[in-house]
Scaffold this motif. Structure first.
Motif, PDB file in Angstrom:
ATOM      1  N   PRO A  15       0.809  -1.228   0.000  1.00 13.70           N
ATOM      2  CA  PRO A  15       0.000   0.000   0.000  1.00 13.70           C
ATOM      3  C   PRO A  15       0.841   1.277   0.000  1.00 13.70           C
ATOM      4  N   TYR A  16       2.074   1.208   0.455  1.00 12.52           N
ATOM      5  CA  TYR A  16       2.857   2.431   0.638  1.00 12.52           C
ATOM      6  C   TYR A  16       4.054   2.565  -0.290  1.00 12.52           C
ATOM      7  N   GLY A  17       4.412   1.504  -0.972  1.00 11.18           N
ATOM      8  CA  GLY A  17       5.568   1.559  -1.864  1.00 11.18           C
ATOM      9  C   GLY A  17       5.153   1.541  -3.322  1.00 11.18           C
ATOM     10  N   ASP A  18       6.076   1.841  -4.193  1.00  8.97           N
ATOM     11  CA  ASP A  18       5.833   1.799  -5.623  1.00  8.97           C
ATOM     12  C   ASP A  18       6.289   0.446  -6.162  1.00  8.97           C
ATOM     13  N   ALA A  19       5.643  -0.005  -7.235  1.00  9.25           N
ATOM     14  CA  ALA A  19       6.045  -1.232  -7.910  1.00  9.25           C
ATOM     15  C   ALA A  19       5.940  -1.000  -9.411  1.00  9.25           C
ATOM     16  N   VAL A  20       6.918  -1.517 -10.148  1.00  9.34           N
ATOM     17  CA  VAL A  20       6.944  -1.371 -11.601  1.00  9.34           C
ATOM     18  C   VAL A  20       7.116  -2.756 -12.219  1.00  9.34           C
ATOM     19  N   PHE A  21       6.288  -3.048 -13.205  1.00  7.46           N
ATOM     20  CA  PHE A  21       6.375  -4.306 -13.932  1.00  7.46           C
ATOM     21  C   PHE A  21       6.646  -3.990 -15.398  1.00  7.46           C
ATOM     22  N   ASN A  22       7.594  -4.699 -16.006  1.00  5.40           N
ATOM     23  CA  ASN A  22       7.865  -4.492 -17.424  1.00  5.40           C
ATOM     24  C   ASN A  22       7.048  -5.485 -18.254  1.00  5.40           C
ATOM     25  N   GLN A  23       7.181  -5.412 -19.576  1.00  6.78           N
ATOM     26  CA  GLN A  23       6.391  -6.262 -20.468  1.00  6.78           C
ATOM     27  C   GLN A  23       6.639  -7.746 -20.243  1.00  6.78           C
ATOM     28  N   ARG A  24       7.806  -8.119 -19.819  1.00  6.67           N
ATOM     29  CA  ARG A  24       8.099  -9.532 -19.569  1.00  6.67           C
ATOM     30  C   ARG A  24       7.513 -10.019 -18.252  1.00  6.67           C
ATOM     31  N   GLN A  25       7.303  -9.120 -17.315  1.00  7.30           N
ATOM     32  CA  GLN A  25       6.777  -9.501 -16.010  1.00  7.30           C
ATOM     33  C   GLN A  25       5.252  -9.530 -15.979  1.00  7.30           C
ATOM     34  N   VAL A  26       4.610  -8.785 -16.863  1.00  2.00           N
ATOM     35  CA  VAL A  26       3.144  -8.702 -16.857  1.00  2.00           C
ATOM     36  C   VAL A  26       2.489 -10.072 -17.025  1.00  2.00           C
ATOM     37  N   PRO A  27       2.948 -10.951 -17.932  1.00  2.00           N
ATOM     38  CA  PRO A  27       2.329 -12.288 -18.008  1.00  2.00           C
ATOM     39  C   PRO A  27       2.447 -13.072 -16.701  1.00  2.00           C
ATOM     40  N   LEU A  28       3.551 -12.897 -15.985  1.00  2.00           N
ATOM     41  CA  LEU A  28       3.698 -13.562 -14.690  1.00  2.00           C
ATOM     42  C   LEU A  28       2.697 -13.021 -13.680  1.00  2.00           C
ATOM     43  N   LEU A  29       2.488 -11.715 -13.709  1.00  2.00           N
ATOM     44  CA  LEU A  29       1.499 -11.095 -12.823  1.00  2.00           C
ATOM     45  C   LEU A  29       0.105 -11.614 -13.147  1.00  2.00           C
ATOM     46  N   LEU A  30      -0.240 -11.699 -14.425  1.00  2.00           N
ATOM     47  CA  LEU A  30      -1.552 -12.221 -14.826  1.00  2.00           C
ATOM     48  C   LEU A  30      -1.740 -13.671 -14.368  1.00  2.00           C
ATOM     49  N   ALA A  31      -0.697 -14.473 -14.484  1.00  2.00           N
ATOM     50  CA  ALA A  31      -0.784 -15.865 -14.040  1.00  2.00           C
ATOM     51  C   ALA A  31      -1.032 -15.948 -12.542  1.00  2.00           C
TER      52      ALA A  31
END
Length: 60
Positions: A7-23
């Motif tokens: 809730p308090y920090g920033d997070a960045v996902f690149n194009q290669r990480q987005v499929p992992l996040l979706l999974a």
């Protein structure tokens, strides 16, 4: 990938990480779901379509 979201920090996902996040979103137990899951999916799809190269979550 979900461990990076706080809730308090920033997070960045690149194009290669987005499929992992979706999974990971697919594997979430129903009791942890909610509107935020659908919203996160929509944001991931924007990155997958190539409109943006990164998905940023900005904490408070």
């Amino acid at each position: 990938m979900l461990w990076a979201l706080t809730p308090y920090g920033d997070a960045v996902f690149n194009q290669r990480q987005v499929p992992l996040l979706l999974a990971e979103l697919d594997r979430l137990p129903a009791e942890l779901g909610g509107d935020w899951v659908g919203q996160a999916r929509e944001l991931c799809q924007v990155v997958e379509r190539g409109l943006h190269l990164y998905l940023w979550f900005i904490g408070d």
